[in-house]
Design a protein around this motif. Structure first.
Motif, PDB file in Angstrom:
ATOM      1  N   SER A  57      -6.787  -0.341   2.369  1.00  0.00           N
ATOM      2  CA  SER A  57      -7.618  -0.048   1.196  1.00  0.00           C
ATOM      3  C   SER A  57      -6.945  -0.639  -0.034  1.00  0.00           C
ATOM      4  N   ALA A  58      -7.679  -1.470  -0.778  1.00  0.00           N
ATOM      5  CA  ALA A  58      -7.100  -2.120  -1.955  1.00  0.00           C
ATOM      6  C   ALA A  58      -8.201  -2.753  -2.790  1.00  0.00           C
ATOM      7  N   TRP A  59      -7.808  -3.176  -3.991  1.00  0.00           N
ATOM      8  CA  TRP A  59      -8.624  -4.044  -4.825  1.00  0.00           C
ATOM      9  C   TRP A  59      -8.337  -5.481  -4.421  1.00  0.00           C
ATOM     10  N   VAL A  60      -9.236  -6.386  -4.808  1.00  0.00           N
ATOM     11  CA  VAL A  60      -9.028  -7.800  -4.517  1.00  0.00           C
ATOM     12  C   VAL A  60      -9.303  -8.618  -5.768  1.00  0.00           C
TER      13      VAL A  60
ATOM     14  N   ALA B 202       0.818  -1.213   0.000  1.00  0.00           N
ATOM     15  CA  ALA B 202       0.000   0.000   0.000  1.00  0.00           C
ATOM     16  C   ALA B 202       0.851   1.262   0.000  1.00  0.00           C
ATOM     17  N   ALA B 203       2.062   1.168   0.543  1.00  0.00           N
ATOM     18  CA  ALA B 203       2.962   2.325   0.607  1.00  0.00           C
ATOM     19  C   ALA B 203       3.880   2.413  -0.605  1.00  0.00           C
ATOM     20  N   SER B 204       3.751   1.484  -1.540  1.00  0.00           N
ATOM     21  CA  SER B 204       4.626   1.452  -2.708  1.00  0.00           C
ATOM     22  C   SER B 204       4.199   2.494  -3.736  1.00  0.00           C
ATOM     23  N   HIS B 205       4.898   2.514  -4.866  1.00  0.00           N
ATOM     24  CA  HIS B 205       4.583   3.444  -5.939  1.00  0.00           C
ATOM     25  C   HIS B 205       3.456   2.936  -6.844  1.00  0.00           C
ATOM     26  N   ALA B 206       2.902   1.785  -6.542  1.00  0.00           N
ATOM     27  CA  ALA B 206       1.838   1.242  -7.388  1.00  0.00           C
ATOM     28  C   ALA B 206       0.601   2.139  -7.346  1.00  0.00           C
ATOM     29  N   ASP B 207       0.021   2.377  -8.514  1.00  0.00           N
ATOM     30  CA  ASP B 207      -1.216   3.164  -8.572  1.00  0.00           C
ATOM     31  C   ASP B 207      -2.381   2.406  -7.958  1.00  0.00           C
ATOM     32  N   ALA B 208      -2.368   1.081  -8.069  1.00  0.00           N
ATOM     33  CA  ALA B 208      -3.444   0.252  -7.518  1.00  0.00           C
ATOM     34  C   ALA B 208      -2.839  -1.021  -6.949  1.00  0.00           C
TER      35      ALA B 208
ATOM     36  N   VAL C 180     -19.693  -1.787  -6.390  1.00  0.00           N
ATOM     37  CA  VAL C 180     -18.265  -2.074  -6.394  1.00  0.00           C
ATOM     38  C   VAL C 180     -17.804  -2.307  -7.836  1.00  0.00           C
ATOM     39  N   PRO C 181     -16.852  -1.528  -8.340  1.00  0.00           N
ATOM     40  CA  PRO C 181     -16.401  -1.698  -9.729  1.00  0.00           C
ATOM     41  C   PRO C 181     -15.711  -3.043  -9.935  1.00  0.00           C
ATOM     42  N   VAL C 182     -15.876  -3.575 -11.156  1.00  0.00           N
ATOM     43  CA  VAL C 182     -15.312  -4.881 -11.480  1.00  0.00           C
ATOM     44  C   VAL C 182     -14.325  -4.737 -12.642  1.00  0.00           C
ATOM     45  N   VAL C 183     -13.072  -5.097 -12.398  1.00  0.00           N
ATOM     46  CA  VAL C 183     -12.100  -5.238 -13.477  1.00  0.00           C
ATOM     47  C   VAL C 183     -12.180  -6.681 -13.956  1.00  0.00           C
TER      48      VAL C 183
ATOM     49  N   ALA D 174     -19.108  -6.328   2.602  1.00  0.00           N
ATOM     50  CA  ALA D 174     -19.178  -5.245   3.582  1.00  0.00           C
ATOM     51  C   ALA D 174     -17.807  -4.737   4.016  1.00  0.00           C
ATOM     52  N   ALA D 175     -16.751  -5.166   3.340  1.00  0.00           N
ATOM     53  CA  ALA D 175     -15.404  -4.733   3.727  1.00  0.00           C
ATOM     54  C   ALA D 175     -15.223  -3.251   3.417  1.00  0.00           C
ATOM     55  N   PRO D 176     -14.987  -2.411   4.415  1.00  0.00           N
ATOM     56  CA  PRO D 176     -14.955  -0.958   4.193  1.00  0.00           C
ATOM     57  C   PRO D 176     -13.832  -0.469   3.294  1.00  0.00           C
ATOM     58  N   GLY D 177     -12.712  -1.180   3.244  1.00  0.00           N
ATOM     59  CA  GLY D 177     -11.588  -0.701   2.438  1.00  0.00           C
ATOM     60  C   GLY D 177     -11.532  -1.271   1.038  1.00  0.00           C
ATOM     61  N   LEU D 178     -12.582  -1.953   0.623  1.00  0.00           N
ATOM     62  CA  LEU D 178     -12.581  -2.563  -0.706  1.00  0.00           C
ATOM     63  C   LEU D 178     -12.797  -1.501  -1.777  1.00  0.00           C
ATOM     64  N   ARG D 179     -11.824  -1.361  -2.687  1.00  0.00           N
ATOM     65  CA  ARG D 179     -11.942  -0.387  -3.767  1.00  0.00           C
ATOM     66  C   ARG D 179     -12.630  -0.974  -4.990  1.00  0.00           C
ATOM     67  N   GLY D 180     -12.498  -2.251  -5.168  1.00  0.00           N
ATOM     68  CA  GLY D 180     -13.089  -2.928  -6.308  1.00  0.00           C
ATOM     69  C   GLY D 180     -12.563  -4.341  -6.362  1.00  0.00           C
TER      70      GLY D 180
END
Length: 288
Positions: free
Chosen positions: A75-78, A39-45, A126-129, A97-103
């Protein structure tokens, strides 16, 4: 007109919108001790992976570790298991119901209905890739892209090659990449996310990321945090691109926004897109 002095190289000092995200870092859900570092890396997602990275015997514990982290400030995608898997329903039930789920990134997507069902089961918010990884998925790419809930397409290149027997050569992979790009455009989605580069060679990663850009793809999966800065740099507009765009737009304004010939409108669109990305990725130049 003077612009302020700023870094010439792309940086990720602020959050990048997911529709523009370049580097998508896959993180094995079996290693929760690495979640904070990712989460602290340079990754955009960041994409916590409960699918291929997790043995069937460890699905439940890995899934719970992901939910616990997302429920305690993370906070992340899964990346979830595919819709035909016995684990798909459990993934959705746990994550709903996970509060930190981005998509979610839906593995092995082959039909638009799989995207729609996933989206609806997650509360239609929740957006789906859609990760396309097979010949069937490539053939149905436009249907998948147009499905309710589809946010972006992604290319599971390794599984696709296993499914089809095709090589990793640029020429062999041109067709599936082009299909994903065209389908994304036809459905009004952002550019698709390319498959990862395997190995630790940054020159190879840079070369393959350049192929990603040349094919019209706007993101790339990453397998380690150190790949993210390279991907971000290659996929971002270059200094030369930004200088050209700025000068073209400045000239366009100076002549009263008059279109001189048939090439002006395409160049205007390209210049505006470059400046939008330069702003999003903080790629600045010094204009004198």
């Amino acid at each position: 007109m003077n612009a302020p002095l700023a870094p010439l190289a792309p940086v990720t000092a602020r959050e990048v919108a997911p529709e523009l995200a370049r580097s998508w870092l896959l993180v094995a859900a079996t290693r929760p001790e690495t979640f904070d570092e990712a989460a602290a890396s340079h990754a955009d997602a960041v994409v916590l992976d409960v699918e291929d990275a997790v043995d069937a015997s460890h699905k439940d514990s890995a899934r719970q570790d992901v939910v616990d982290w997302l429920s305690s400030g993370g906070s992340a995608w899964v990346r979830i298991n595919d819709a035909t898997s016995e684990h798909w329903a459990a993934d959705i039930e746990a994550l709903r119901a996970a509060p930190g789920l981005r998509g979610v990134m839906l593995a092995k997507t082959e039909f638009g209905g799989q995207v729609m069902d996933t989206y609806n089961r997650l509360g239609a918010k929740v957006p789906v890739v859609a990760l396309v990884e097979s010949a069937i998925g490539i053939e149905n790419a436009t249907e998948i892209a147009r499905a309710k809930g589809a946010f972006r397409l992604a290319f599971g290149s390794g599984d696709f090659r296993r499914d089809t027997g095709m090589s990793a050569d640029r020429e062999a992979m041109a067709y599936p990449r082009a299909r994903l790009v065209i389908s994304s455009r036809a459905a009004g989605l952002p550019g698709p996310i390319d498959g990862p580069t395997v190995g630790s060679s940054h020159p190879l990663l840079r070369e393959q990321s350049a192929i990603t850009v040349s094919m019209g793809m706007t993101g790339k999966l990453c397998l380690s945090p150190d790949q993210a800065p390279v991907v971000n740099e290659v996929i971002s507009p270059t200094r030369t691109d930004v200088e050209w765009a700025f000068e073209f737009l400045e000239d366009f304004e100076a002549r009263g926004r008059i279109v001189r010939d048939g090439s002006d409108l395409p160049r205007l669109g390209r210049a505006r897109k470059i400046m939008q990305l330069a702003e999003a990725f903080e790629v600045h130049i010094v204009v004198r």
